[in-house]
Design an enzyme around this catalytic site. Structure first.
Site, PDB file in Angstrom:
ATOM      1  N   GLY A 229       0.813  -1.215   0.000  1.00  0.00           N
ATOM      2  CA  GLY A 229       0.000   0.000   0.000  1.00  0.00           C
ATOM      3  C   GLY A 229       0.844   1.262   0.000  1.00  0.00           C
TER       4      GLY A 229
ATOM      5  N   TYR B  51     -15.922  -5.294   6.768  1.00  0.00           N
ATOM      6  CA  TYR B  51     -14.640  -4.712   7.177  1.00  0.00           C
ATOM      7  C   TYR B  51     -14.187  -5.324   8.500  1.00  0.00           C
ATOM      8  CZ  TYR B  51     -11.130  -1.166   8.363  1.00  0.00           C
ATOM      9  OH  TYR B  51      -9.969  -0.520   8.711  1.00  0.00           O
TER      10      TYR B  51
END
Length: 321
Positions: free
Chosen positions: A29, A183
């Site tokens: 990321g 999530y």
């Protein structure tokens, strides 16, 4: 406790005086937010950072500061990685294995949050598939490059409190989908992965820990509306009022990345191995209906839950580690 650090500490506070020259560190990321700041802080202390990103052009633009501030031999290289496509994950891992250079630290920072219902290239629910299964395959394939003294830092979240994993229906094929429920499953999975990876590798000197970075304004929240954010903050503040805690405040990005670098390069391995950390310390384990926002739910660090998730993950990706 490794250092007088807390919720407002920054990456530069945590790494003050730390020399990472000669260390090789993988950060996923590395195209925005916490990933870029994590890479910057590490390269500025001499680390050779391998930044993984889905969009290499975006990552090149976003990481100029990493190169500008690299010092003491620090450097950055970028590799392509799409965690939502296991073919990409395996290609990335194969290239790094072929390169043959060991990693001292892997930080699984990439992720998505509260997305609409969607599927990865391999048909997995997109949050579980990206946040957990993509990293599960990547890290396990790279495990031979982790030698004694190495660490894995898996970014989880206080969002793990939304839900435990559901190993009977990981892809929401029979249960109702909610963005934050999904999530929560994925972030619980991140924490459990660290628990089981640590158990499997600690005898050879490789440790793993999960961390919660805190609430930060980054691209991670791009699927949330202003109303969604306001409701989430109100829920947090209600819990804080019940527990006597202070009102919620967003962290800055350097504050948000501080626990990652603390767990990776400052904390003692035996202190954080197999544990869940927040605000640069090991979190308290909570059970029942404790309203406190901090801490980790017992199910997210339960050893048997972690073993079961590992077995289910192997089944889903059709690969044994």
């Amino acid at each position: 406790m490794s250092g007088p650090f807390g919720a407002t500490s920054t990456t530069d506070d945590v790494l003050a005086g730390v020399d990472l020259s000669g260390k090789r560190i993988l950060v996923t990321g590395a195209s925005a937010g916490l990933g870029v700041e994590t890479a910057r802080a590490l390269a500025a202390r001499g680390a050779h950072v391998v930044g993984a990103a889905r969009d290499l052009a975006k990552a090149e633009r976003a990481t100029q500061a990493v190169r500008d501030q690299a010092a003491h031999g620090g450097a950055l290289e970028l590799v392509e990685l799409d965690l939502a496509d296991l073919a990409s994950v395996r290609a990335c891992a194969d290239a790094l294995l072929a390169d043959g250079k060991a990693f001292d630290i892997i930080i699984t920072n990439a992720g998505v949050m509260a997305t609409p219902l969607g599927r990865t290239a391999d048909g997995f629910e997109i949050q579980f598939g990206t946040n957990h299964l993509g990293h599960f395959v990547l890290v396990n394939r790279l495990a031979p490059l982790l030698t004694s003294g190495s660490r894995l830092v898996a970014l989880s979240s206080s969002g793990h409190r939304f839900s435990d994993v559901n190993l009977d229906d990981p892809n929401f094929e029979t249960t109702d989908y909610t963005p934050f429920g999904a999530y929560g499953r994925s972030k619980t999975a991140n924490a459990l992965f660290a628990v089981e990876f640590d158990r499997r590798h600690k005898d050879r000197g490789v440790r793993a820990t999960a961390i919660h970075p805190g609430g930060i304004h980054t691209e991670l929240g791009r699927h949330m509306s202003a109303d969604d954010t306001a409701r989430m903050i109100e829920q947090i503040n209600e819990a804080n009022r019940l527990s006597g805690a202070a009102a919620f405040e967003f962290k800055t990005i350097p504050q948000g990345a501080a626990t990652s670098v603390w767990a990776a390069a400052v904390a003692k391995a035996d202190e954080v191995g197999g544990r869940y950390c927040e605000d640069c310390h090991v979190a308290e384990t909570l059970d029942g209906d404790n309203p406190t926002r901090g801490g980790v739910r017992a199910y997210a660090i339960n050893a048997e839950n972690a073993k079961a998730l590992w077995a289910k993950s192997e089944e889903l990706v059709q690969e044994r580690f």
